[in-house]
Scaffold this motif. Structure first.
Motif, short mmCIF file in Angstrom:
data_model
loop_
_atom_site.label_atom_id
_atom_site.label_comp_id
_atom_site.label_asym_id
_atom_site.label_seq_id
_atom_site.Cartn_x
_atom_site.Cartn_y
_atom_site.Cartn_z
N THR A 1 -2.07 -6.84 9.23
CA THR A 1 -2.54 -6.73 8.27
C THR A 1 -2.15 -5.64 7.34
OG1 THR A 1 -4.42 -6.69 9.93
CG2 THR A 1 -5.33 -5.77 8.17
N ARG A 2 -2.21 -6.48 5.74
CA ARG A 2 -2.20 -5.95 5.07
C ARG A 2 -2.93 -5.32 3.69
NH1 ARG A 2 2.79 -6.64 2.14
NH2 ARG A 2 3.03 -8.97 3.72
N ILE A 3 -2.57 -4.26 4.08
CA ILE A 3 -4.02 -3.51 2.68
C ILE A 3 -3.10 -3.04 1.52
CG2 ILE A 3 -5.24 -3.15 4.80
CD1 ILE A 3 -4.70 -0.43 3.78
N SER A 4 -3.87 -2.74 0.60
CA SER A 4 -4.13 -2.40 -1.14
C SER A 4 -4.39 -1.21 -0.09
CB SER A 4 -4.34 -3.05 -2.06
OG SER A 4 -3.62 -4.17 -2.03
N VAL A 5 -3.13 0.13 -1.31
CA VAL A 5 -3.66 1.70 -0.94
C VAL A 5 -3.76 1.85 -2.70
CG1 VAL A 5 -3.41 1.88 1.40
CG2 VAL A 5 -1.95 2.05 -0.97
N SER A 6 -4.27 2.47 -3.17
CA SER A 6 -4.11 3.76 -4.36
C SER A 6 -2.58 3.74 -4.47
CB SER A 6 -5.02 5.03 -4.10
OG SER A 6 -5.07 5.69 -3.37
N VAL A 7 -2.27 4.78 -3.79
CA VAL A 7 -0.89 5.72 -4.06
C VAL A 7 -0.33 5.63 -2.51
CG1 VAL A 7 -1.31 6.87 -5.70
CG2 VAL A 7 -2.11 8.02 -3.48
N LEU A 8 0.56 6.23 -2.30
CA LEU A 8 1.53 6.91 -1.65
C LEU A 8 1.24 8.13 -1.20
CD1 LEU A 8 4.39 3.50 -0.56
CD2 LEU A 8 2.01 3.69 0.27
N PRO A 9 1.44 9.44 -0.35
CA PRO A 9 1.80 10.27 -0.17
C PRO A 9 3.50 10.66 -1.20
CG PRO A 9 1.54 9.76 2.09
CD PRO A 9 1.16 8.60 1.08
N ASP A 10 3.05 11.56 -2.11
CA ASP A 10 4.42 11.67 -2.71
C ASP A 10 5.25 12.99 -2.70
OD1 ASP A 10 2.54 13.01 -4.53
OD2 ASP A 10 3.15 12.15 -6.34
N PHE A 11 4.32 13.85 -1.37
CA PHE A 11 4.62 15.09 -1.46
C PHE A 11 4.61 15.61 0.53
CE2 PHE A 11 0.38 16.14 -2.16
CZ PHE A 11 -0.06 17.45 -1.58
N CYS A 12 5.98 16.48 1.15
CA CYS A 12 4.60 16.61 2.53
C CYS A 12 3.61 17.65 2.77
CB CYS A 12 6.40 16.55 3.16
SG CYS A 12 5.68 17.65 5.21
N PRO A 13 2.88 18.16 2.99
CA PRO A 13 1.83 18.47 2.99
C PRO A 13 2.01 19.13 4.76
CG PRO A 13 1.38 16.74 4.49
CD PRO A 13 2.31 15.77 3.74
N ILE A 14 3.39 19.22 5.35
CA ILE A 14 3.49 20.30 5.82
C ILE A 14 4.84 21.45 5.69
CG2 ILE A 14 4.75 20.58 8.00
CD1 ILE A 14 3.65 17.77 8.88
N CYS A 15 5.91 20.77 4.74
CA CYS A 15 6.59 21.57 4.32
C CYS A 15 7.04 21.44 2.59
CB CYS A 15 8.21 21.04 4.24
SG CYS A 15 8.79 19.10 3.85
N ASN A 16 5.92 21.16 1.87
CA ASN A 16 5.47 21.20 0.74
C ASN A 16 6.16 20.89 -0.36
OD1 ASN A 16 2.62 22.16 0.52
ND2 ASN A 16 3.38 23.94 1.70
N VAL A 17 7.50 19.65 0.04
CA VAL A 17 8.04 19.74 -0.99
C VAL A 17 8.50 18.01 -1.32
CG1 VAL A 17 10.72 18.70 -1.29
CG2 VAL A 17 9.97 20.44 0.12
N GLY A 18 8.27 17.28 -2.16
CA GLY A 18 8.07 16.99 -3.05
C GLY A 18 8.88 15.29 -1.59
N ILE A 19 8.35 13.69 -1.92
CA ILE A 19 9.43 13.43 -0.98
C ILE A 19 8.81 11.11 -0.99
CG2 ILE A 19 10.19 14.98 1.20
CD1 ILE A 19 7.14 13.36 2.41
#
Length: 217
Positions: A11-29
């Motif tokens: 299945t292919r879906i459209s999403v608003s954004v991909l995560p741009d930071f890690c909620p565990i280490c709090n670094v932009g990724i």
């Protein structure tokens, strides 16, 4: 707009954004997508991502909810979360270590989305800060300071006008967080945090100024 291929590539879906930071280490990724699955219905999707940072390499889940009016999935949360470290000035920690502990816990509660609890915690942290500050200024009146309501302590024992005015208004907003009816309807927890930070800054400046003047008599 981004696309994800979920359900093992079916299945292919459209999403608003991909995560741009890690909620565990709090670094932009730029996270590595692993897989995604529909939840109980096709209105929600949980997507598994891997943090690429060598010091982390943890997996986390991005939860999306379908917005029918927009036609795509909207990012609503990242879990698990590790709250960002809270930094409190050393001069303030020395005066009131309990303030630093309570303020840190309130900040963590806010990051977890527990705003109703966080506001009460910020209010409590402020009371410890002001009373400990006043005790440090007037140790001979410690018992009186600790027993009095915080508003009386601010009025009777805080002589620095900047600290007094900021702390007084912070207490007003802090009390709103504990009462059924709010008096300051146009203010919120962000304003409370700003006033607490201003109070902290003025206390730190006073301590540093006093130390500098004593060192350079």
């Amino acid at each position: 707009m981004e696309e994800l291929i979920i359900n093992g590539g079916r299945t292919r879906i459209s999403v608003s954004v991909l995560p741009d930071f890690c909620p565990i280490c709090n670094v932009g990724i730029n996270p590595e997508f692993v897989n995604g699955l529909y939840c109980s219905t096709q209105q929600e999707v949980d997507a598994l991502f891997l943090c690429p940072m060598s010091k982390c390499k943890k997996m986390f889940i991005a939860s999306y909810r379908f917005e029918s009016m927009k036609g795509f999935y909207f990012l609503k949360s990242l879990l698990p979360r590790t709250p960002k470290p809270v930094t409190v000035a050393a001069e303030v920690v020395e005066i009131s270590p309990q303030f630093a502990e309570i303020f840190t816990q309130a900040t963590q509660a806010e990051e977890y989305g527990l705003n109703e609890v966080a506001g009460v915690g910020y209010r409590k942290s402020l009371e410890y800060l002001i009373k400990d500050y006043c005790v440090a200024q007037r140790p001979d009146q410690e018992d009186d300071i600790k027993k009095r309501p915080i508003a009386q302590v601010i009025e009777s024992f805080v002589t620095n006008e900047n600290i007094k005015q900021c702390a007084k208004r912070a207490i007003w907003l802090g009390n709103d967080e504990t009462h059924y009816v709010r008096k300051w309807v146009d203010k919120d927890i962000k304003d409370l945090k700003m006033l607490i930070q201003l109070t902290v800054n003025w206390i730190q400046q006073e301590v540093l100024t006093k130390k500098l003047l004593e060192d350079m008599k």
